[in-house]
Design a protein around this motif. Structure first.
Motif, short mmCIF file in Angstrom:
data_model
loop_
_atom_site.label_atom_id
_atom_site.label_comp_id
_atom_site.label_asym_id
_atom_site.label_seq_id
_atom_site.Cartn_x
_atom_site.Cartn_y
_atom_site.Cartn_z
N ALA A 77 0.84 -1.20 0.04
CA ALA A 77 0.14 -0.02 0.01
C ALA A 77 1.00 1.26 -0.07
O ALA A 77 0.69 2.20 -0.73
CB ALA A 77 -0.97 -0.16 1.05
N VAL A 91 -11.50 -2.98 4.30
CA VAL A 91 -10.05 -2.41 4.18
C VAL A 91 -9.16 -3.26 4.86
O VAL A 91 -9.43 -3.43 6.11
CB VAL A 91 -10.30 -0.80 4.87
N ILE A 92 -8.08 -3.69 4.20
CA ILE A 92 -7.11 -4.35 5.05
C ILE A 92 -6.15 -3.50 5.37
O ILE A 92 -5.57 -3.48 6.32
CB ILE A 92 -6.40 -5.73 3.85
N ALA A 93 -5.40 -2.87 4.23
CA ALA A 93 -4.38 -1.68 4.59
C ALA A 93 -4.71 -0.61 3.45
O ALA A 93 -4.29 -0.69 2.29
CB ALA A 93 -3.00 -2.24 4.41
N TYR A 94 -5.27 0.42 3.85
CA TYR A 94 -5.64 1.59 2.84
C TYR A 94 -4.52 1.92 2.14
O TYR A 94 -3.39 2.16 2.49
CB TYR A 94 -6.43 2.62 3.73
#
Lengths: 143, 403
Positions: free
Chosen positions: B159, B210-213
């Motif tokens: 990300a 959301v996992i890692a925005y």
């Protein structure tokens, strides 16, 4: 990083969570700086990855900088409170560091690329003897 | 032979990627290997060298265990591991043996069995706080750094790699990253070998967990099981084989492996760009192929944020123009240069050791004109790219035989 004058521990109670964080009245980061090419590192070195030289000095890094990139971690490693903001900060005067953006609500509208930030410290954990581990993060300069 | 002569893919195969609770690692590697041998019209007895790529059983003698099932012919075996470039490294190992004149034919297989492994990265579980603090490791840390000093988990690292591109270039944001995932999921519906084959709207991609925005669940590749293999042959040997084998052979016009050269800040946030650009530029130079000549590209979309950067790193779009390129549909299968028509890692899956071989399978299958429903019309030349964090990058350029 033993030749730095600022202490990394204050009395029996507080310890910087990593050696490159220096505590005291003026908390700041230090880095190993390659004597030959100026590349900076936070970890114990064997030689310089940029130029191969073997001699390093310790240098103080600025407490302020700008957010170069970030992510907001929602699904975190076990035991890590989420959501939180992870970011890479370009420090004024050189050096790049990764840490959390703290003292804000962790939403996309509260963090922006290029945002000005400054170093802040906080107690992150306490051991069985009552020693406190002190972490650093970056908070918005405007706050 | 001269080491300037090309090396060829004679046969290739992959298992469907997915989760195989009823099979073991060697079953998967054997299926792909036997498939590649059959496809090439050759047998284990004709192989002069074997390279086996597997990350999570890197010390497990996978190559020799595979031989115990397929044929113990006494040839040299190399068991290799190189993060997500493990499969490409196995291919390169066989290629180097052929280039060195030590082998005429060899088998490279990549395999992984991950099941539902969860998120990968340093500190998979945060280090539990010590009873009494004691400094450890190269940073002299007293507590775990994951989540305290940023993240080292894969979804967040990639990300940040994508957001750094957004910092440096206009027209890149959450929506552009999400469009990458929308495209690859759509592409996967045509690929029977993909782990997931489901299309999603852009809104569904953007509104999933959301996992890692800015990476949502649908913008992260799954873990899984699978294997892929190639049989490589020297130019000299190929020309002794029957016409049909020569016709179906795929020319390896470039095969490049790089690691990450030092760049500012690279030990803080991995630089996945410089080594990719270096590998791509070397591959274009070695092959004489121009990016505009490419009929398809399989690139390392471990996360949607990574794919967008690699359009630029692989010179598929104008410098700084990856956002605009996805906006105008450049990498869709009917676009300027189709990218990840297999569904990519995002939907085809990413059994780590297999990935760098499976993308060669995909490109080879297209330039042979054998890709069925997902065939890129009249594909003649394609590029396969993988990157393993740490870092290692493999780029291969494959061309239709012409023999």
């Amino acid at each position: 990083m033993g030749d730095e004058t600022a202490p990394d521990e204050i009395g029996p109670k507080q310890m910087a969570m990593v050696e490159y964080l220096k505590l005291g009245d003026d908390p700041h980061l230090v880095a190993y700086v390659c004597d030959a090419c100026g590349a900076t590192y936070f970890d114990r070195r064997n030689a310089c990855a940029a130029c191969g030289a073997r001699d390093f000095s310790t240098g103080r890094l600025a407490n302020t900088g700008a957010v170069r990139t970030f992510t907001i971690v929602h699904r975190a490693a076990r035991g890590v409170p989420a959501p939180y903001v992870s970011a890479v900060v370009d420090l004024d005067g050189g050096g790049r560091v990764k840490s959390n953006i703290i003292n804000i609500e962790p939403t996309p509208s509260n963090v922006s690329l290029g945002m000005r930030v400054r170093l802040a410290t906080y107690v992150t954990a306490t051991d069985d003897d009552g020693n406190e581990a002190v972490a650093f993060g970056y908070e918005p300069e405007a706050a | 032979m001269s080491n300037q002569d090309p090396v060829w893919i004679l046969g290739t195969s992959m298992t469907k990627f997915g989760r195989y609770a009823d099979k073991d690692l060697i079953d998967l590697a054997a299926e792909a290997s036997l498939g590649a041998l059959d496809d090439g019209g050759v047998t284990m007895a004709e192989m002069d060298v074997l390279a086996a790529g597997c990350l999570y059983e890197a010390n497990g003698g996978v190559g020799q265990r595979l031989q115990k099932q397929l044929g113990q012919t006494g040839i040299p075996v190399y068991n290799v591991a190189n993060a997500c470039a493990t499969g490409a490294t196995a291919v390169r190992t066989v290629m180097m043996a052929i280039k060195a004149g030590e082998a005429q034919m060899g088998l490279a297989v990549g395999v992984e069995q991950m099941g539902k492994m969860g998120m990968l990265g340093a500190d998979r579980a945060a280090r539990s706080d010590k009873q009494v603090f004691e400094r450890k490791g190269r940073f002299g840390s007293v507590v775990g750094v994951e989540g305290r000093l940023g993240t080292n988990m894969m979804p967040g690292v990639f990300a940040q790699a994508g957001m750094e591109y957004a910092y440096e270039n206009d027209g890149v944001g959450f929506e552009q990253f999400a469009k990458v995932a929308q495209k690859n999921h759509e592409h996967s519906t045509l690929n029977p070998l993909a782990q997931y084959r489901k299309a999603f709207t852009l809104d569904e991609v953007m509104s999933s967990e959301v996992i890692a925005y800015p990476n949502t669940l649908l913008m992260c590749c799954p873990t899984g099981d699978g294997s892929a293999a190639v049989v490589l042959v020297s130019d000299e040997k190929l020309k002794t084989l029957p016409r049909e084998q020569q016709r179906r052979a795929v020319k390896v016009s470039a095969s490049v492996l790089t690691s990450d050269p030092w760049t500012e800040g690279c030990q803080v946030q991995p630089d996945v760009n410089t080594l990719t650009r270096n590998a791509a530029d070397a591959a274009y130079e070695d092959s004489g192929v121009d990016p505009a000549d490419l009929d398809l590209v399989e690139l390392h979309d471990c996360f949607a944020t990574a794919e967008l950067r690699h359009y630029d790193n692989l010179r598929l779009c104008e410098p700084g123009g990856a956002g605009e390129w996805i906006d105008k549909g450049g990498p869709w299968r009917d676009g300027e240069i189709p990218v990840n028509v297999s569904g990519g890692l995002l939907s085809k899956g990413h059994p780590i050791g297999a990935t760098g071989v499976a993308n060669l399978f995909e490109v080879a299958t297209h330039v042979r004109g054998e890709a069925g429903d997902r065939q890129v019309p009249d594909a003649k030349v394609g590029l396969a790219h993988v990157i393993g964090l740490g870092s290692s990058c493999g780029v291969h350029i494959l061309e239709r035989s012409g023999l």
